[in-house]
Design a protein around this motif. Structure first.
Motif, PDB file in Angstrom:
ATOM      1  N   GLN A 226      34.215  43.832  38.451  1.00  0.00           N
ATOM      2  CA  GLN A 226      35.585  44.135  38.047  1.00  0.00           C
ATOM      3  C   GLN A 226      36.421  44.317  39.313  1.00  0.00           C
ATOM      4  O   GLN A 226      35.964  44.943  40.282  1.00  0.00           O
ATOM      5  N   THR A 227      37.620  43.749  39.330  1.00  0.00           N
ATOM      6  CA  THR A 227      38.478  43.834  40.510  1.00  0.00           C
ATOM      7  C   THR A 227      39.870  44.306  40.109  1.00  0.00           C
ATOM      8  O   THR A 227      40.275  44.192  38.942  1.00  0.00           O
ATOM      9  N   CYS A 228      40.599  44.804  41.103  1.00  0.00           N
ATOM     10  CA  CYS A 228      41.983  45.188  40.864  1.00  0.00           C
ATOM     11  C   CYS A 228      42.730  45.217  42.194  1.00  0.00           C
ATOM     12  O   CYS A 228      42.127  45.342  43.260  1.00  0.00           O
ATOM     13  N   TRP A 229      44.063  45.087  42.105  1.00  0.00           N
ATOM     14  CA  TRP A 229      44.951  45.222  43.255  1.00  0.00           C
ATOM     15  C   TRP A 229      45.729  46.519  43.100  1.00  0.00           C
ATOM     16  O   TRP A 229      46.211  46.833  42.004  1.00  0.00           O
TER      17      TRP A 229
ATOM     18  N   LEU B 114      37.815  56.039  50.185  1.00  0.00           N
ATOM     19  CA  LEU B 114      38.067  54.758  50.848  1.00  0.00           C
ATOM     20  C   LEU B 114      39.466  54.224  50.532  1.00  0.00           C
ATOM     21  O   LEU B 114      40.143  53.675  51.404  1.00  0.00           O
ATOM     22  N   VAL B 115      39.904  54.390  49.295  1.00  0.00           N
ATOM     23  CA  VAL B 115      41.256  53.961  48.952  1.00  0.00           C
ATOM     24  C   VAL B 115      42.288  54.846  49.654  1.00  0.00           C
ATOM     25  O   VAL B 115      43.306  54.359  50.153  1.00  0.00           O
ATOM     26  N   THR B 116      42.011  56.144  49.722  1.00  0.00           N
ATOM     27  CA  THR B 116      42.910  57.051  50.445  1.00  0.00           C
ATOM     28  C   THR B 116      43.037  56.629  51.903  1.00  0.00           C
ATOM     29  O   THR B 116      44.135  56.619  52.475  1.00  0.00           O
ATOM     30  N   ASN B 117      41.928  56.277  52.530  1.00  0.00           N
ATOM     31  CA  ASN B 117      41.963  55.804  53.914  1.00  0.00           C
ATOM     32  C   ASN B 117      42.821  54.547  54.050  1.00  0.00           C
ATOM     33  O   ASN B 117      43.592  54.399  55.007  1.00  0.00           O
TER      34      ASN B 117
ATOM     35  N   ARG C 230      51.887  44.813  51.579  1.00  0.00           N
ATOM     36  CA  ARG C 230      50.487  44.398  51.457  1.00  0.00           C
ATOM     37  C   ARG C 230      49.745  45.318  50.501  1.00  0.00           C
ATOM     38  O   ARG C 230      49.886  46.545  50.553  1.00  0.00           O
ATOM     39  N   LEU C 231      48.933  44.730  49.646  1.00  0.00           N
ATOM     40  CA  LEU C 231      48.204  45.490  48.638  1.00  0.00           C
ATOM     41  C   LEU C 231      46.775  45.781  49.095  1.00  0.00           C
ATOM     42  O   LEU C 231      46.276  45.200  50.055  1.00  0.00           O
ATOM     43  N   ILE C 232      46.138  46.677  48.371  1.00  0.00           N
ATOM     44  CA  ILE C 232      44.725  47.019  48.570  1.00  0.00           C
ATOM     45  C   ILE C 232      43.938  46.352  47.446  1.00  0.00           C
ATOM     46  O   ILE C 232      44.310  46.451  46.268  1.00  0.00           O
TER      47      ILE C 232
END
Length: 227
Positions: A4-7, A46-49, A60-62
């Motif tokens: 599963q993926t997301c931006w 990791l997303v917070t970083n 730019r997205l994550i």
């Protein structure tokens, strides 16, 4: 292999949205109860970083990729547009920053940082296993903090302690009391908890949040868990 993926945007709410994606991904998986607590913590860090520290152009997205590998291992990837690899440095769970890679090193069964294929930037990946890593404290435990964190099953005490301490360190706790709790469940601690669990199957201490005149009590409880 499920995937599963997301931006996600570089926004303070993105760690929470990433955790929701993970809960949805693991829904109905037989090992979700064991994978979710550690997976949520590492994904959030990791997303917070990526939101806070990645030097990337505006807009730019994550990118987040979640995978279930053979034998039930959870793989987490967090991609950002900053090509510079994070430089590991000494950190502790008492720090207000720099905890992400520390937690990954402590809790992931494997992890790494790689350049993105066919594009700028990098991604950090980690594996979360439903089985203990073979440390000293390998028995499954149930741990929680009254009024703060619901009782949750962890594959081992070594998985539970960083999650508990992460909850404590966020709260307004007097320094002396925080130091005491840190000795019990913080980095390098846990031996006394392990010994108590081996004798009686239960360990508890009360966390006091607030100051001397206005405080609330929140027992931290850890028990051995048998499926």
């Amino acid at each position: 292999m499920r995937e599963q993926t997301c931006w996600l945007p570089r926004h303070p709410k993105s760690p929470r949205n990433a955790r929701q994606e993970l809960r949805s991904f693991l829904l109905a998986h037989p090992s979700a109860e064991l994978l979710l607590p550690t997976g949520e913590l590492l994904l959030s860090e990791l997303v917070t970083n990526a939101v806070t520290h990645a030097r990337a152009p505006r807009g730019r997205l994550i990118f987040v990729r979640l995978q279930l590998l053979p034998h039930g291992t959870l793989r987490i990837e967090v991609h950002d547009a900053d090509s510079e690899k994070p430089a590991p440095h000494p950190a502790s769970l008492t720090s207000e920053s720099g905890r992400g890679l520390f937690l990954v090193r402590e809790l992931a069964s494997e992890w790494g940082c790689c350049p993105r294929r066919g594009g700028i930037g990098k991604f950090i990946w980690c594996h979360v296993s439903a089985s203990p890593r073979g440390g000293r404290r390998v028995s499954a435990v149930r741990a929680g903090i009254s009024g703060i964190m619901l009782p949750t099953v962890f594959p081992s005490l070594d998985h539970a302690l960083p999650v508990l301490w992460d909850q404590v360190r966020r709260r307004p706790v007097r320094a002396a009391h925080r130091d005491f709790i840190r000795l019990c469940i913080g980095p390098g601690g846990g031996d006394g908890v392990a010994e108590c669990l081996s004798r009686s199957g239960r360990w508890s201490v009360t966390l006091y949040i607030g100051d001397m005149t206005d405080w609330t009590a929140h027992p931290i409880t850890i028990t051995t868990h048998s499926p």
